[in-house]
Design a protein around this motif. Sequence first.
Motif, PDB file in Angstrom:
ATOM      1  N   GLN A  72      20.648 -46.259  13.373  1.00 58.85           N
ATOM      2  CA  GLN A  72      21.729 -46.597  12.456  1.00 58.85           C
ATOM      3  C   GLN A  72      22.674 -45.399  12.289  1.00 58.85           C
ATOM      4  N   PRO A  73      23.443 -45.100  13.333  1.00 57.63           N
ATOM      5  CA  PRO A  73      24.303 -43.914  13.286  1.00 57.63           C
ATOM      6  C   PRO A  73      25.501 -44.096  12.369  1.00 57.63           C
ATOM      7  N   ALA A  74      25.929 -42.980  11.773  1.00 56.81           N
ATOM      8  CA  ALA A  74      27.178 -42.971  11.010  1.00 56.81           C
ATOM      9  C   ALA A  74      28.370 -42.895  11.951  1.00 56.81           C
ATOM     10  N   ILE A  75      28.165 -42.264  13.104  1.00 54.83           N
ATOM     11  CA  ILE A  75      29.192 -42.153  14.142  1.00 54.83           C
ATOM     12  C   ILE A  75      28.513 -42.428  15.475  1.00 54.83           C
ATOM     13  N   GLY A  76      29.113 -43.295  16.281  1.00 57.15           N
ATOM     14  CA  GLY A  76      28.593 -43.563  17.609  1.00 57.15           C
ATOM     15  C   GLY A  76      27.673 -44.763  17.632  1.00 57.15           C
ATOM     16  N   PRO A  77      26.873 -44.846  18.730  1.00 57.45           N
ATOM     17  CA  PRO A  77      26.791 -43.868  19.817  1.00 57.45           C
ATOM     18  C   PRO A  77      28.061 -43.834  20.660  1.00 57.45           C
ATOM     19  N   VAL A  78      28.397 -42.634  21.147  1.00 53.86           N
ATOM     20  CA  VAL A  78      29.550 -42.452  22.021  1.00 53.86           C
ATOM     21  C   VAL A  78      29.080 -41.741  23.274  1.00 53.86           C
ATOM     22  N   ASP A  79      29.750 -42.033  24.383  1.00 51.94           N
ATOM     23  CA  ASP A  79      29.428 -41.379  25.649  1.00 51.94           C
ATOM     24  C   ASP A  79      30.357 -40.196  25.865  1.00 51.94           C
ATOM     25  N   LEU A  80      29.769 -39.052  26.216  1.00 52.65           N
ATOM     26  CA  LEU A  80      30.530 -37.834  26.478  1.00 52.65           C
ATOM     27  C   LEU A  80      30.417 -37.495  27.966  1.00 52.65           C
ATOM     28  N   PRO A  81      31.441 -37.796  28.767  1.00 50.82           N
ATOM     29  CA  PRO A  81      31.403 -37.464  30.187  1.00 50.82           C
ATOM     30  C   PRO A  81      31.799 -35.999  30.405  1.00 50.82           C
ATOM     31  N   LEU A  82      30.900 -35.216  30.969  1.00 52.85           N
ATOM     32  CA  LEU A  82      31.134 -33.793  31.204  1.00 52.85           C
ATOM     33  C   LEU A  82      31.234 -33.550  32.708  1.00 52.85           C
ATOM     34  N   ASP A  83      32.403 -33.122  33.171  1.00 51.12           N
ATOM     35  CA  ASP A  83      32.607 -32.838  34.587  1.00 51.12           C
ATOM     36  C   ASP A  83      32.135 -31.433  34.930  1.00 51.12           C
ATOM     37  N   ALA A  84      31.665 -31.256  36.152  1.00 44.17           N
ATOM     38  CA  ALA A  84      31.234 -29.936  36.610  1.00 44.17           C
ATOM     39  C   ALA A  84      32.385 -28.946  36.503  1.00 44.17           C
ATOM     40  N   GLY A  85      32.100 -27.777  35.932  1.00 44.68           N
ATOM     41  CA  GLY A  85      33.104 -26.738  35.779  1.00 44.68           C
ATOM     42  C   GLY A  85      33.947 -26.869  34.529  1.00 44.68           C
ATOM     43  N   GLY A  86      33.752 -27.935  33.765  1.00 42.58           N
ATOM     44  CA  GLY A  86      34.558 -28.145  32.559  1.00 42.58           C
ATOM     45  C   GLY A  86      33.988 -27.432  31.351  1.00 42.58           C
TER      46      GLY A  86
END
Length: 276
Positions: A85-99
């Motif tokens: 029971q999240p207050a925010i999300g769930p959200v997906d965070l895409p992290l690119d290599a080198g970022g």
Amino acid sequence: MNTIMVGIGAGALLALGAAVPADAAEGTAMLSVLHGVPDLTVDVYVNGELTLDDFEPGDLAGPLELPAGTYTVAITASDAPDASQPAIGPVDLPLDAGGDYTAVAHLDADGDPTATLYANDVSGIAAGQGRLTVRHVAAAPAVDVLAGGQPVITNLSNPDEQTLELAPGTVSASVAATGTTEPVIGPADVTVSEGTLTVVYAWGSLEDDNLALAVQTVTGMQSAPDGVPAGAAGLVASNGPEQQLRLWSGIAFAVVAAAMLAVLVVRRRVVAKAER
């Protein structure tokens, strides 16, 4: 409010290192997390695992080097039994290599909790310059950022950002509603350093009178020649003792590095002659 609120969660993201995403790609990314929701202590779950416990408003955790890929983040009230029971999300965070990224839990313009993933600009910075980014993550209308009473960033809306490149020094900055000069945050001193990205977040709620600033720094973007002293550039004073120390430190490092390189070359030549 005149206070810059910053909390550094040293080591607080270590558990995240074990949460390798299912779509992990080659390479790594850097991730920091900022809590910008007022009056709400939270827990942060990553891929279903509790990663940040009792994370308080104004706290900044990280950065942590992670395998590139997509991470699912859910933010719950503190001491929730799980992430169901999240207050925010769930959200997906895409992290690119080198970022290099900062995930921010904050309020949208209407005061509802949300989350935004920002890509930090870690490209090279010209010698004698620093980079300043301002991000609007507060429950407030569009704002102007003032330096010396004059707008230098205008009409910045939640969750947008704007970036300036400046000579190193100290900026006395304040935030006002767009088109006005009466501060709703500040004035507050913000340090801009050579070869460094300084990110300023305006967070909180205008209606609840708890607007504040948080500051994040990312170093290591100097461009050669390193340590060139900068002259005055309008917004900030420069070439003070701190800048001179940085210059002489850079020169000393270069001399030592050159000496070590010379020794290495001589040794290789001696070994080559011996092998003949």
